[in-house]
Scaffold this motif. Structure first.
Motif, short mmCIF file in Angstrom:
data_model
loop_
_atom_site.label_atom_id
_atom_site.label_comp_id
_atom_site.label_asym_id
_atom_site.label_seq_id
_atom_site.Cartn_x
_atom_site.Cartn_y
_atom_site.Cartn_z
N ARG A 1 54.96 73.53 32.43
CA ARG A 1 56.24 74.03 32.94
C ARG A 1 56.57 75.40 32.35
O ARG A 1 56.99 76.29 33.04
CB ARG A 1 57.35 73.04 32.61
CG ARG A 1 57.29 71.73 33.40
CD ARG A 1 58.53 70.91 33.09
NE ARG A 1 58.67 69.77 34.00
CZ ARG A 1 59.71 68.95 34.00
NH1 ARG A 1 60.70 69.15 33.13
NH2 ARG A 1 59.78 67.95 34.85
N TRP A 2 56.42 75.51 31.04
CA TRP A 2 56.64 76.78 30.38
C TRP A 2 55.99 76.75 29.00
O TRP A 2 55.65 75.69 28.47
CB TRP A 2 58.12 77.15 30.26
CG TRP A 2 59.03 76.10 29.66
CD1 TRP A 2 59.82 75.22 30.34
CD2 TRP A 2 59.27 75.85 28.27
NE1 TRP A 2 60.51 74.42 29.48
CE2 TRP A 2 60.20 74.79 28.18
CE3 TRP A 2 58.78 76.40 27.08
CZ2 TRP A 2 60.65 74.27 26.98
CZ3 TRP A 2 59.22 75.89 25.88
CH2 TRP A 2 60.15 74.84 25.84
N THR A 3 55.81 77.93 28.42
CA THR A 3 55.27 78.06 27.07
C THR A 3 56.14 79.04 26.29
O THR A 3 56.84 79.88 26.86
CB THR A 3 53.82 78.57 27.07
OG1 THR A 3 53.80 79.90 27.61
CG2 THR A 3 52.92 77.67 27.90
N ALA A 4 56.11 78.90 24.97
CA ALA A 4 56.85 79.81 24.09
C ALA A 4 56.04 80.00 22.81
O ALA A 4 55.48 79.04 22.27
CB ALA A 4 58.24 79.26 23.76
N LEU A 5 55.97 81.23 22.36
CA LEU A 5 55.23 81.54 21.15
C LEU A 5 56.17 81.44 19.95
O LEU A 5 57.26 82.01 19.95
CB LEU A 5 54.64 82.95 21.23
CG LEU A 5 53.74 83.37 20.06
CD1 LEU A 5 52.51 82.49 19.99
CD2 LEU A 5 53.34 84.84 20.20
N THR A 6 55.74 80.70 18.93
CA THR A 6 56.54 80.55 17.72
C THR A 6 55.71 80.97 16.52
O THR A 6 54.53 81.31 16.63
CB THR A 6 57.00 79.09 17.54
OG1 THR A 6 55.86 78.27 17.31
CG2 THR A 6 57.73 78.60 18.79
N ALA B 1 63.43 73.56 17.76
CA ALA B 1 62.10 73.74 17.19
C ALA B 1 62.16 74.62 15.97
O ALA B 1 62.96 75.55 15.89
CB ALA B 1 61.16 74.35 18.23
N VAL B 2 61.29 74.31 15.00
CA VAL B 2 61.08 75.20 13.86
C VAL B 2 60.13 76.28 14.36
O VAL B 2 58.96 76.02 14.65
CB VAL B 2 60.48 74.44 12.67
CG1 VAL B 2 60.27 75.38 11.50
CG2 VAL B 2 61.37 73.27 12.28
N THR B 3 60.62 77.50 14.46
CA THR B 3 59.84 78.56 15.10
C THR B 3 59.15 79.48 14.10
O THR B 3 58.32 80.30 14.49
CB THR B 3 60.74 79.39 16.01
OG1 THR B 3 61.88 79.86 15.26
CG2 THR B 3 61.22 78.56 17.18
N ALA B 4 59.47 79.38 12.83
CA ALA B 4 58.81 80.16 11.79
C ALA B 4 59.25 79.56 10.46
O ALA B 4 60.06 78.63 10.42
CB ALA B 4 59.20 81.64 11.87
N ALA B 5 58.69 80.06 9.38
CA ALA B 5 59.05 79.55 8.07
C ALA B 5 60.55 79.76 7.83
O ALA B 5 61.01 80.88 7.71
CB ALA B 5 58.23 80.24 6.99
#
Length: 931
Positions: free
Chosen positions: A811-816, A834-838
């Protein structure tokens, strides 16, 4: 004795043999006698002498600063009369004015990390590069202007021993005012190269004997070499750093260990070498002046110079002013009697040497030894790093000695009676009938008039012993506050502590044990001029008694009691007797936890203890309850079943291959033992069935849906077994990599499997038939999250995917960014969290993948997000729990649970919502928070 601690703190790698142990003990006794004779001589002489190190300034170092580089045995700090220079965590060097502490500049040098820092002759010398880079760079800049003076690539001597040649275990760079000496790697045998400090030009080179082990140390004007050669010969030499020519040589007594033995055991050097800034050396149990004289000791008369050569330019025989004969400090160390402690409240001591008599002289500082490091000295001055966050400068003051200098000038009768700080009435809530056992240990050879330690002995073996020690009495409350603040800061940076009871005078914490499997409960109290430590196996006892000791001291010194900390989100907390082993689990009206070798049952609403039971020091993971039993596991040892009402043991199942995870459900306990899945009868522990897998299943968590158990093995095979019989319903092989089992998530009629082969599969829960399979860009490293009509998954390349739950279509993607959290996704109200980075949590629209708010949390996310009623809960490193508004990301509240920074989700930080409360763990406590 004090000097026993001093000798123990001298860098002496590899003390292993009996002879060497005896050697070290003899040196400790000898130095202790020298210290006491030195103090007594000054007291009787009535002459002016050093009486105090007075702090003249302290300054922030902005976090990571100073320390040492163990790869090359070089410091990350340097000092002179003009500047103090410190390596920083951001690949730079902080330069402070040595007279005022003012930050002069932060010098950013290169993209390579700083590996060493020195100061000499108005020059700051910096080493950059990593050990495995093959080539490092040495450079210098002017201390006053920051202008670069020179740069030079260097290669160091390989620390590995070459057959037939001795080893070099000293610093790879020694910086003096006359020259910078490098132990080069490219030549064999050992080659020493001298560089001019201001130009970096090579001015001298010399080689060293092949069949000798060697260590080195530098003063401002000398390079000292201590070699241990074949035939057990030992020699101390002084070289001119500018020419590398010997100023003098001195043959030393042979050590207890022979040369071949040292190599066979891997010891780099059998005797320690320490040198003061003005050139006085401690080598084993002997002391030497800068001109090579061996200084007399209490058991040895002065000796003739012997083979000593007269130096061309001997430094003066004093290291300070006003006629004092004491050298600049040789050591900074802690008080004796507490050598097995990693954190101490007794102050650090600076120890100097009388160059005429060989006597030692020590004076206390207003800092604890644990976080204190001697960064450098100058005549009458010392620079000390207080952990990694502050630096301080001290100046030596003089007066007529009274004999109490080692006690910060405090009369011995000012030390309170340790047994008088508690009473049998105070201990009655723990057990009735405690009796005090006083002890009066000698301090620096002087016996205190009152007991400094008191062990309170319980009437029965099942009650805990409580030990109370008066560890220090300062000359003022302000001095004690500085020592106490420095120690508690160090504790909170590295150990688990009780955040629920902390106040300005008291801290309860867990000291690591030798095995690391449990924490030793302790509490430190600093009130008025006194520092007291309490030790017990029971943290509940410490939680009760430490405030009573604090209040007794505050009353004695007429100080106000502290205002209790406001923790509005805290409903209750309960201390277990060690680190939590896994998160607390909630079942009905009870909370169960494991820690300190015990299993605990608490009332979920009030936190009152229902029962506790000693099980094993190696309980691993959280307990589980089912029916009328509570289960607790020991990885690789056994599974224990306890009565849910009393904690009484009901049965025990032993297995050397027992995995970490087990599942208690429907009258069965499912566990993995090596390559076998085993079902036990929940009530009796009798084995009902077992199923053999293709490879170990020890790392997989059994999961149950309906009458089926799902579990994966390291061969990448997912097994669906009948819960009642253990019969295989189906098995499906998926990809695997580096013994990584697939992630399995049952969801109604479908089982989602994410594997290291970059595929996520939807399998029919009844037949195992594949409904769809989608290949993604990298290995899948987290469990799939099904929510509504979608399933969400994260991959090792930090890509997040939303897949159609029915077809597997993207459906979709996201870069984290990179994350370490055990649970990185949570869904609720058309939002995906979502935890997207430290240390950053973000929200995404579940329909489009559009990113909404993003909130930095100030630390790596360990557990979460967990969503409940529009609030997002997250736990970050150190056990800090954050509550964020789900719609805006605004922080509603945060609470520090006191967990150790290095602990992860296994140690108790998981978040569980039940009974209208949020349960978590940290710092050895179970917490119930108001959401």
């Amino acid at each position: 004795m004090l000097i026993a601690r001093v000798v123990a703190d001298i860098p002496r790698p590899g003390v292993r043999g009996l002879g060497e142990v005896l050697f070290a003990r003899a040196a400790a006794v000898l130095m202790a006698v020298a210290l006491l004779l030195g103090t007594a001589a000054d007291a009787s002489g009535g002459r002016l002498a050093p009486v105090q190190w007075r702090m003249v300034w302290s300054a922030s170092t902005d976090g990571e600063a100073g320390g040492s580089n163990s790869d090359w045995e070089v410091p990350l700090h340097g000092a002179s009369e003009q500047v103090l220079a410190l390596a920083t965590g951001d690949r730079g060097v902080r330069v402070h004015d040595a007279r005022t502490g003012r930050l002069v500049r932060v010098q950013h040098l290169s993209s390579a990390p700083v590996a060493g820092v020195w100061v000499t002759s108005g020059t700051v010398v910096v080493l950059t590069g990593k050990r495995d880079d093959g080539e490092q760079r040495l450079q210098a800049f002017d201390a006053a202007t920051g202008a670069t003076l020179w740069r030079r690539p260097v290669q160091f001597l390989d620390p590995e021993r070459v057959p037939g040649a001795g080893r070099y275990s000293g610093p790879r760079v020694v910086v003096t005012e006359r020259g910078i000496v490098i132990a080069e790697r490219r030549y064999e045998p050992l080659t020493l190269l001298s560089l001019d400090p201001r130009s970096g030009a090579a001015v001298a080179r010399t080689t060293h004997e092949r069949h000798c082990d060697l260590t080195a140390a530098g003063a401002r004007s000398l390079l000292l070499l201590l070699d241990h050669c074949a035939g057990n010969r030992m020699r101390l030499s002084a070289l001119d750093p500018s020419t590398l020519r010997a100023e003098w040589r001195r043959t030393m007594p042979s050590p207890a260990r022979t040369f071949p033995d040292a190599h066979q055991l891997g010891d780099p050097f059998p005797v320690g070498l320490t040198v003061s800034g003005d050139g006085y050396a401690a080598a084993g149990d002997a002391f030497y002046a800068p001109d090579g004289r061996r200084l007399p000791t209490p058991r040895a008369a002065p000796r003739a110079a012997g083979s000593v050569r007269t130096p061309r330019e001997a430094p003066p025989a004093t290291g300070s002013v006003r006629g004092s004969r004491w050298s600049e400090p040789l050591f900074l160390s802690g008080e004796p009697g507490v050598l097995d402690r990693s954190v101490q409240s007794a102050p650090a001591f600076l120890t100097s040497l009388d160059p005429d008599t060989g006597r030692l002289h020590a004076l206390p500082l207003d800092v604890p030894p644990g976080p204190a490091t001697l960064a450098g000295t100058a005549p009458g001055k010392a620079f000390v790093l207080l952990g990694t966050r502050r630096a301080a400068a001290y100046t030596l003051t003089y007066g007529v000695p009274t004999g109490r200098e080692l006690f910060d000038g405090v009369p011995l009768d000012a030390w309170p009676d340790a047994c008088g700080l508690l009473s049998a009435t105070d201990l009655r809530p723990i057990a009735d009938g405690y009796t005090p056992s006083p002890a009066t240990p000698a301090r620096f050879g002087q016996r205190l008039p009152r007991p400094a330690r008191c062990d309170w002995i319980p009437p029965t073996d099942d009650a805990p012993v409580v030990s109370l020690a008066v560890e220090w009495v300062s000359s003022s409350s302000a001095t004690t506050r500085r020592i106490y603040a420095a120690e508690t800061t160090a504790i909170k940076q590295g150990l688990a502590y009780d955040a629920a009871t902390e106040d300005p005078y008291l801290l309860d914490y867990l000291l690591p044990t030798a095995t690391g499997s449990r924490g030793a409960p302790e509490a430190v109290v600093g009130a008025g001029p006194v520092i007291v430590r309490l030790v017990s196996t029971s943290r509940s006892a410490l939680r009760l008694l430490a405030p009573l000791v604090r209040d007794e001291l505050l009353a004695r010194y007429r100080l106000a009691r502290p205002t209790p900390a406001s923790l509005p989100q805290l409903r209750w907390s309960f201390p277990v007797d060690g680190h939590l082993e896994g998160a607390p689990t909630v079942s009905g009206d009870a909370v169960y936890a494991a820690g300190g070798g015990r299993v605990y049952a608490m009332d979920a609403s009030s936190g009152l203890l229902r029962w506790s039971r000693a099980v094993s020091a190696y309980v691993s993971g959280p307990p589980q309850s089912a029916g009328d039993l509570v289960y607790a596991g020991e990885t690789g040892i056994a599974l224990h079943a306890l009565d849910i009402r009393t904690g009484r043991p009901r049965w025990r199942y032993s297995s050397r291959d027992l995995g970490l995870h087990f599942l208690a459900t429907r009258g069965r306990v499912i566990l993995c033992a090596g390559s076998e899945i085993i079902a036990l009868h929940a009530a009796t522990g009798r084995r009902l069935w077992r199923f053999r897998t293709a490879d170990s299943c020890a790392g997989s968590r059994p999961q149950q849906a309906g009458g089926t158990v799902y579990i994966a093995d390291y061969a990448g095979i997912v097994h669906a077994l009948d819960l009642a019989t253990g019969r295989s319903r189906w098995s499906v092989r998926t990809g695997t990599d580096e013994r990584t089992g697939p992630w399995v998530t049952p969801a109604g009629k479908v089982v989602y499997v994410a594997g290291a082969d970059r595929r996520i599969r939807a399998l029919d829960a009844v037949t195992g038939a594949q409904r769809w399979s989608t290949r993604l860009g990298a290995a899948l490293t987290f469990a799939p999250l099904p929510a509504g009509a979608a399933v969400y998954v994260r991959s090792a390349d930090y890509e997040m995917y939303a897949l159609d739950a029915r077809t597997g279509r993207k459906r979709w993607t996201a870069l984290t960014g990179a994350v370490e959290s055990a649970l990185v996704l949570a869904a609720g109200q058309d939002r995906l969290y979502a935890v997207t980075a430290a240390g950053i949590i973000s929200v995404f629209d579940t329909a489009t993948g559009a990113e909404g708010w993003s909130t930095p949390l100030g630390g790596a996310v360990i557990v979460g997000p967990v969503v409940h009623r529009g609030v997002v809960y997250v736990s970050t490193a150190g056990g800090v729990v954050h509550a964020l508004d789900g719609a805006t990301g605004a922080r509603r509240w945060r609470m520090d649970t006191g967990d150790a920074p290095e602990h992860d989700s296994i140690t108790g930080n998981a978040l569980t919502y039940a009974n209208g409360l949020l349960y978590t763990g940290g710092g050895g406590n179970v917490y119930a928070l108001r959401p």
